[in-house]
Scaffold this motif. Structure first.
Motif, PDB file in Angstrom:
ATOM      1  N   SER A  88     -25.776   0.237  -7.132  1.00 58.09           N
ATOM      2  CA  SER A  88     -24.344   0.797  -7.428  1.00 58.09           C
ATOM      3  C   SER A  88     -23.731   0.241  -8.617  1.00 58.09           C
ATOM      4  CB  SER A  88     -23.493   0.558  -6.416  1.00 58.09           C
ATOM      5  OG  SER A  88     -23.439  -0.984  -5.981  1.00 58.09           O
ATOM      6  N   GLY A  89     -24.572  -0.758  -9.271  1.00 58.07           N
ATOM      7  CA  GLY A  89     -23.868  -1.537 -10.302  1.00 58.07           C
ATOM      8  C   GLY A  89     -23.336  -2.976 -10.146  1.00 58.07           C
ATOM      9  N   ALA A  90     -23.369  -3.214  -8.748  1.00 54.90           N
ATOM     10  CA  ALA A  90     -22.869  -4.537  -8.368  1.00 54.90           C
ATOM     11  C   ALA A  90     -23.667  -5.730  -8.227  1.00 54.90           C
ATOM     12  CB  ALA A  90     -22.381  -4.261  -6.679  1.00 54.90           C
ATOM     13  N   THR A  91     -23.185  -6.838  -8.204  1.00 54.45           N
ATOM     14  CA  THR A  91     -23.823  -8.081  -7.844  1.00 54.45           C
ATOM     15  C   THR A  91     -23.884  -8.014  -6.418  1.00 54.45           C
ATOM     16  OG1 THR A  91     -22.749  -9.049  -9.429  1.00 54.45           O
ATOM     17  CG2 THR A  91     -23.432 -10.813  -7.871  1.00 54.45           C
ATOM     18  N   PHE A  92     -25.137  -8.499  -5.714  1.00 53.99           N
ATOM     19  CA  PHE A  92     -25.175  -8.571  -4.279  1.00 53.99           C
ATOM     20  C   PHE A  92     -25.148 -10.250  -4.138  1.00 53.99           C
ATOM     21  CE2 PHE A  92     -29.783  -9.279  -5.617  1.00 53.99           C
ATOM     22  CZ  PHE A  92     -30.145 -10.163  -4.900  1.00 53.99           C
ATOM     23  N   VAL A  93     -24.531 -10.444  -3.020  1.00 52.81           N
ATOM     24  CA  VAL A  93     -24.260 -11.598  -2.320  1.00 52.81           C
ATOM     25  C   VAL A  93     -24.795 -12.010  -0.876  1.00 52.81           C
ATOM     26  CG1 VAL A  93     -22.240 -13.452  -2.179  1.00 52.81           C
ATOM     27  CG2 VAL A  93     -22.080 -11.555  -3.793  1.00 52.81           C
ATOM     28  N   PRO A  94     -25.812 -12.514  -0.917  1.00 54.87           N
ATOM     29  CA  PRO A  94     -26.470 -12.652   0.635  1.00 54.87           C
ATOM     30  C   PRO A  94     -25.607 -13.683   1.486  1.00 54.87           C
ATOM     31  CG  PRO A  94     -27.556 -13.856  -0.873  1.00 54.87           C
ATOM     32  CD  PRO A  94     -26.722 -13.077  -1.571  1.00 54.87           C
ATOM     33  N   PHE A  95     -25.306 -13.218   2.620  1.00 56.57           N
ATOM     34  CA  PHE A  95     -24.792 -14.426   3.530  1.00 56.57           C
ATOM     35  C   PHE A  95     -25.550 -14.441   4.804  1.00 56.57           C
ATOM     36  CE2 PHE A  95     -21.259 -12.571   1.307  1.00 56.57           C
ATOM     37  CZ  PHE A  95     -20.694 -13.730   0.761  1.00 56.57           C
ATOM     38  N   ASN A  96     -25.564 -15.486   5.765  1.00 56.53           N
ATOM     39  CA  ASN A  96     -26.342 -15.697   6.770  1.00 56.53           C
ATOM     40  C   ASN A  96     -25.633 -16.196   8.004  1.00 56.53           C
ATOM     41  OD1 ASN A  96     -28.481 -16.974   8.461  1.00 56.53           O
ATOM     42  ND2 ASN A  96     -29.655 -17.804   6.931  1.00 56.53           N
ATOM     43  N   ARG A  97     -26.055 -15.325   9.192  1.00 58.00           N
ATOM     44  CA  ARG A  97     -25.184 -15.660  10.376  1.00 58.00           C
ATOM     45  C   ARG A  97     -25.670 -16.741  11.168  1.00 58.00           C
ATOM     46  NH1 ARG A  97     -28.550 -10.874  12.174  1.00 58.00           N
ATOM     47  NH2 ARG A  97     -30.104 -11.391  13.471  1.00 58.00           N
ATOM     48  N   ASN A  98     -26.529 -17.476  10.612  1.00 60.39           N
ATOM     49  CA  ASN A  98     -27.060 -18.654  11.326  1.00 60.39           C
ATOM     50  C   ASN A  98     -26.303 -19.895  10.617  1.00 60.39           C
ATOM     51  OD1 ASN A  98     -29.179 -17.811  12.851  1.00 60.39           O
ATOM     52  ND2 ASN A  98     -30.420 -17.731  11.234  1.00 60.39           N
ATOM     53  N   PHE A  99     -25.425 -19.459   9.808  1.00 64.79           N
ATOM     54  CA  PHE A  99     -24.684 -20.468   9.245  1.00 64.79           C
ATOM     55  C   PHE A  99     -23.120 -20.386  10.145  1.00 64.79           C
ATOM     56  CE2 PHE A  99     -25.925 -20.712   4.412  1.00 64.79           C
ATOM     57  CZ  PHE A  99     -27.089 -20.942   5.024  1.00 64.79           C
ATOM     58  N   PRO A 100     -22.228 -21.674  10.066  1.00 62.63           N
ATOM     59  CA  PRO A 100     -21.134 -21.710  10.676  1.00 62.63           C
ATOM     60  C   PRO A 100     -20.035 -20.468  10.330  1.00 62.63           C
ATOM     61  CG  PRO A 100     -21.673 -23.713  10.267  1.00 62.63           C
ATOM     62  CD  PRO A 100     -22.716 -23.128   9.420  1.00 62.63           C
ATOM     63  N   ILE A 101     -19.246 -20.257  11.111  1.00 65.00           N
ATOM     64  CA  ILE A 101     -18.262 -19.046  10.643  1.00 65.00           C
ATOM     65  C   ILE A 101     -17.522 -19.595   9.500  1.00 65.00           C
ATOM     66  CG2 ILE A 101     -16.369 -17.644  11.365  1.00 65.00           C
ATOM     67  CD1 ILE A 101     -17.756 -17.267  14.103  1.00 65.00           C
ATOM     68  N   GLN A 102     -17.015 -20.878   9.901  1.00 66.75           N
ATOM     69  CA  GLN A 102     -15.989 -21.304   8.781  1.00 66.75           C
ATOM     70  C   GLN A 102     -16.657 -21.394   7.346  1.00 66.75           C
ATOM     71  OE1 GLN A 102     -14.196 -24.931  10.200  1.00 66.75           O
ATOM     72  NE2 GLN A 102     -13.437 -25.610   7.924  1.00 66.75           N
ATOM     73  N   ARG A 103     -17.676 -21.836   7.390  1.00 70.96           N
ATOM     74  CA  ARG A 103     -18.797 -21.741   6.119  1.00 70.96           C
ATOM     75  C   ARG A 103     -18.719 -20.324   5.573  1.00 70.96           C
ATOM     76  NH1 ARG A 103     -21.343 -25.766   3.552  1.00 70.96           N
ATOM     77  NH2 ARG A 103     -22.949 -25.256   1.914  1.00 70.96           N
ATOM     78  N   THR A 104     -19.218 -19.367   6.249  1.00 72.90           N
ATOM     79  CA  THR A 104     -19.424 -18.221   5.644  1.00 72.90           C
ATOM     80  C   THR A 104     -18.063 -17.534   5.402  1.00 72.90           C
ATOM     81  OG1 THR A 104     -21.350 -17.915   7.283  1.00 72.90           O
ATOM     82  CG2 THR A 104     -20.220 -15.778   6.192  1.00 72.90           C
ATOM     83  N   ARG A 105     -17.147 -17.510   5.970  1.00 70.55           N
ATOM     84  CA  ARG A 105     -15.702 -17.248   5.666  1.00 70.55           C
ATOM     85  C   ARG A 105     -15.456 -17.667   4.300  1.00 70.55           C
ATOM     86  NH1 ARG A 105     -12.608 -19.086   9.579  1.00 70.55           N
ATOM     87  NH2 ARG A 105     -12.872 -17.059  10.972  1.00 70.55           N
ATOM     88  N   MET A 106     -15.665 -19.085   4.210  1.00 70.34           N
ATOM     89  CA  MET A 106     -15.134 -19.661   2.859  1.00 70.34           C
ATOM     90  C   MET A 106     -15.920 -19.226   1.663  1.00 70.34           C
ATOM     91  SD  MET A 106     -15.823 -23.884   1.813  1.00 70.34           S
ATOM     92  CE  MET A 106     -17.455 -23.475   1.953  1.00 70.34           C
ATOM     93  N   MET A 107     -17.251 -18.767   1.902  1.00 71.25           N
ATOM     94  CA  MET A 107     -18.021 -18.414   0.724  1.00 71.25           C
ATOM     95  C   MET A 107     -17.617 -16.615   0.475  1.00 71.25           C
ATOM     96  SD  MET A 107     -22.039 -19.876   1.320  1.00 71.25           S
ATOM     97  CE  MET A 107     -21.945 -19.310   3.252  1.00 71.25           C
ATOM     98  N   MET A 108     -17.136 -15.997   1.597  1.00 73.78           N
ATOM     99  CA  MET A 108     -16.804 -14.528   1.193  1.00 73.78           C
ATOM    100  C   MET A 108     -15.613 -14.788   0.632  1.00 73.78           C
ATOM    101  SD  MET A 108     -17.644 -12.605   4.826  1.00 73.78           S
ATOM    102  CE  MET A 108     -19.331 -12.152   5.347  1.00 73.78           C
ATOM    103  N   GLU A 109     -14.552 -15.550   0.941  1.00 77.50           N
ATOM    104  CA  GLU A 109     -13.561 -15.630   0.270  1.00 77.50           C
ATOM    105  C   GLU A 109     -13.695 -15.866  -1.452  1.00 77.50           C
ATOM    106  OE1 GLU A 109     -11.049 -18.182   2.365  1.00 77.50           O
ATOM    107  OE2 GLU A 109     -10.360 -16.869   3.699  1.00 77.50           O
ATOM    108  N   LEU A 110     -14.431 -16.954  -1.693  1.00 75.92           N
ATOM    109  CA  LEU A 110     -14.823 -17.424  -3.184  1.00 75.92           C
ATOM    110  C   LEU A 110     -15.641 -16.214  -3.574  1.00 75.92           C
ATOM    111  CD1 LEU A 110     -16.375 -20.960  -2.225  1.00 75.92           C
ATOM    112  CD2 LEU A 110     -14.288 -20.280  -3.337  1.00 75.92           C
ATOM    113  N   ALA A 111     -16.392 -15.225  -2.946  1.00 78.79           N
ATOM    114  CA  ALA A 111     -16.842 -14.462  -3.825  1.00 78.79           C
ATOM    115  C   ALA A 111     -16.145 -13.326  -3.924  1.00 78.79           C
ATOM    116  CB  ALA A 111     -18.186 -13.705  -2.787  1.00 78.79           C
ATOM    117  N   ASP A 112     -14.935 -12.865  -3.431  1.00 75.35           N
ATOM    118  CA  ASP A 112     -13.967 -11.871  -3.636  1.00 75.35           C
ATOM    119  C   ASP A 112     -14.719 -10.699  -3.435  1.00 75.35           C
ATOM    120  OD1 ASP A 112     -11.899 -10.544  -4.279  1.00 75.35           O
ATOM    121  OD2 ASP A 112     -11.921 -11.016  -6.461  1.00 75.35           O
ATOM    122  N   LEU A 113     -15.040 -10.270  -2.516  1.00 74.19           N
ATOM    123  CA  LEU A 113     -15.989  -8.896  -2.115  1.00 74.19           C
ATOM    124  C   LEU A 113     -15.383  -7.778  -2.427  1.00 74.19           C
ATOM    125  CD1 LEU A 113     -18.172 -10.329   0.585  1.00 74.19           C
ATOM    126  CD2 LEU A 113     -18.738 -10.353  -1.549  1.00 74.19           C
TER     127      LEU A 113
END
Length: 545
Positions: A88-113
């Motif tokens: 699709s021409g996008a950058t892919f940003v992988p996340f891991n459900r084994n990480f704490p929810i708070q950490r994943t939320r922070m990374m998703m916000e930084l990535a601006d998906l």
């Protein structure tokens, strides 16, 4: 009927990360491309799914999506999601459900998906994450679920039925080789994860160098031991897919005894962190000729010990062993050392296998504390420049400024070098040998951990006023975990660990928290980490640890 692959737009274009996969779709359409447990998919089948999902991603917005999150774990969604994002021409940003929810939320916000793909196993956690997510991605794809499983969300949701019925993409959007292929988050010294963007130009150089070096064929079968939030997973996927080979995803449980997996899947290319092999050595599992099908064995992510290489060679006598080195900022790996059972043991320093020579077109400087080059053969900080060097941290100019330096060579040309923070020196053979870290960053289970991030998390726990984290215990030169020291009023180590586990992934959580009356200080009034390490060593000698 054989499905036709999408046609890659090549106007003013160089190779892209997914170019090799598309070539294999044409050359080896019926070859096995991916195996997960007992399920298998050919190149044609993966390509068809990726093209359909990509068309949905493009159709969900008036413009090409910029960043697509992949919240999935060792599933079809996690692998096809990578291809669909790239298509699709996008950058892919992988996340891991084994990480704490708070950490994943922070990374998703930084990535601006702009969009996110979520597999069935990750959906419950995703529902928790979006409750307090500042900006919900415009589009959510559920390749394994129904829209009914995700309600009351301010986003366009496409489920399994929508994706199966979507028309496949027939022409890709134009993608510059300078655009970002993937964005990975690593441990950050401030307690905030650092985003490392890697361009298509960065990663295709890596792929081309390694294809030339290893001559992968369509008959090869690769392990995938790494989570996709670990950049070494990129090696497995695109080295295999660039030559019509197969990727065989491994459950972590298989790493405890991988021999039946290797035999049943016909594995020819192994890649893992050295600690996997160390564990097998400790259990006396590496029996002679127990892995005869392997022709390549790669290790990266932490120190490879001489004894480990020797034991692995005995178990895989038909395999060539290589020790790779490279931080995420230098695109997966940038040096390699080929193990020679005769001469390599004599080239090991402190029982560690050398990290080898730089890849073609990569350049090194070894600098002292004043950022001046050291004489050849002396130790110093390794700094590297070249086509695999990233351009800077995601939205973090200050961190970029401290990590990238400009250096003018003898010809007067100015080049940008990445400061690895690793101490190295050149051996008489011309190979580099790794001597340790300059700062307080360590590797645990192959993951890079900023001890200051662990300390920042400890300090957020109630009543903790001072905290130090160290890499401990250390076994045969390898850090096996984190140990912490804290000072404060009415502290309970178990309560502290409960709080820390909510914020940090498992590999960053201290095994032990020691509650002290006060921290030892050095002559400069700074916390004396060496004194704390000596305490641990003393306790170990007494059998108290």
């Amino acid at each position: 009927m054989t499905l036709q692959p999408a046609i890659l737009q090549v106007e003013n274009q160089g190779p892209l990360l997914h170019s090799g996969f598309l070539s294999s779709v044409k050359r080896f359409p019926d070859n096995l491309a991916l195996s997960i447990k007992q399920n298998e998919w050919t190149y044609t089948e993966l390509n068809d799914k990726a093209c359909r999902w990509a068309s949905v991603l493009l159709g969900a917005s008036d413009t090409t999506p910029k960043r697509v999150g992949i919240f999935a774990y060792r599933s079809l969604t996690s692998y096809v999601g990578v291809l669909a994002s790239l298509f699709s021409g996008a950058t892919f940003v992988p996340f891991n459900r084994n990480f704490p929810i708070q950490r994943t939320r922070m990374m998703m916000e930084l990535a601006d998906l702009d969009a996110v793909l979520v597999d069935k196993g990750s959906l419950p956690q995703f529902c928790e994450i979006i409750k307090n997510l500042k900006q919900i991605p415009k589009c959510v794809l559920l390749p394994e679920s129904s829209k009914k499983d995700l309600v009351h969300i301010r986003a366009e949701v496409r489920d399994q039925t929508d994706l199966e019925c979507a028309p496949p993409l027939v022409k890709f959007p134009f993608i510059s080789t300078n655009s970002v292929a993937y964005l990975l988050f690593t441990s950050g010294s401030t307690g905030i994860s650092k985003g490392v963007p890697i361009t298509h130009k960065n990663v295709t150089h890596f792929i081309e160098v390694n294809q030339q070096r290893y001559q992968i064929t369509d008959q090869d079968r690769f392990t995938q031991t790494f989570d996709q939030t670990f950049d070494l997973s990129i090696f497995d996927l695109f080295m295999a897919w660039g030559r019509g080979a197969a990727v065989c995803s491994m459950d972590p449980i298989h790493l405890l005894s991988p021999f039946s997996f290797i035999r049943e899947k016909g594995i020819t290319v192994w890649f893992s962190v050295p600690s996997v092999a160390v564990l097998l050595c400790k259990q006396n599992f590496l029996k002679q000729n127990s892995m005869p099908s392997l022709r390549w064995s790669f290790f990266c992510g932490e120190v490879l010990l001489k004894t480990t290489a020797e034991a692995w060679q005995l178990a895989a006598p038909n395999s060539i062993i290589e020790n790779l080195y490279g931080p995420t900022e230098l695109t997966i790996a940038c040096t390699a050392y080929r193990w020679d059972p005769i001469k390599s043991p004599m080239e090991c320093v402190n029982e560690s296998v050398p990290i080898g020579k730089l890849y073609p077109e990569m350049e090194s400087l070894i600098l002292d504390e004043n950022l001046e080059p050291v004489p050849y053969g002396n130790e110093g900080e390794l700094c590297i420049s070249g086509p695999q060097t990233f351009l800077g941290y995601w939205g973090n100019f200050e961190q970029t400024h401290t990590s990238l330096i400009e250096y003018k060579d003898d010809s007067g040309q100015t080049k940008v070098f990445y400061r690895t923070g690793d101490r190295v020196r050149y051996l008489p053979s011309g190979d580099l040998t790794y001597l340790g870290r300059l700062d307080h960053q360590v590797k645990v289970q192959g993951y890079r951990v900023e001890l200051s991030e662990v300390e920042a998390t400890l300090l957020r726990q109630p009543n903790v006023v001072s905290a130090v984290a160290v890499g401990w215990p250390i076994e045969t030169g390898t850090i096996k975990g984190i140990t912490a020291f804290v000072v404060g009023a009415n502290l309970d180590s178990n309560t502290i660990l409960i709080g820390v586990r909510k914020e940090l992934p498992t590999y960053m959580v201290p095994h032990t928290v020691h509650v002290l009356e006060e921290m030892p200080l050095n002559s400069n009034g700074k916390m004396d980490r060496k004194a704390l390490m000596k305490r641990l060593e003393s306790e170990e000698m007494k059998g108290e640890y």
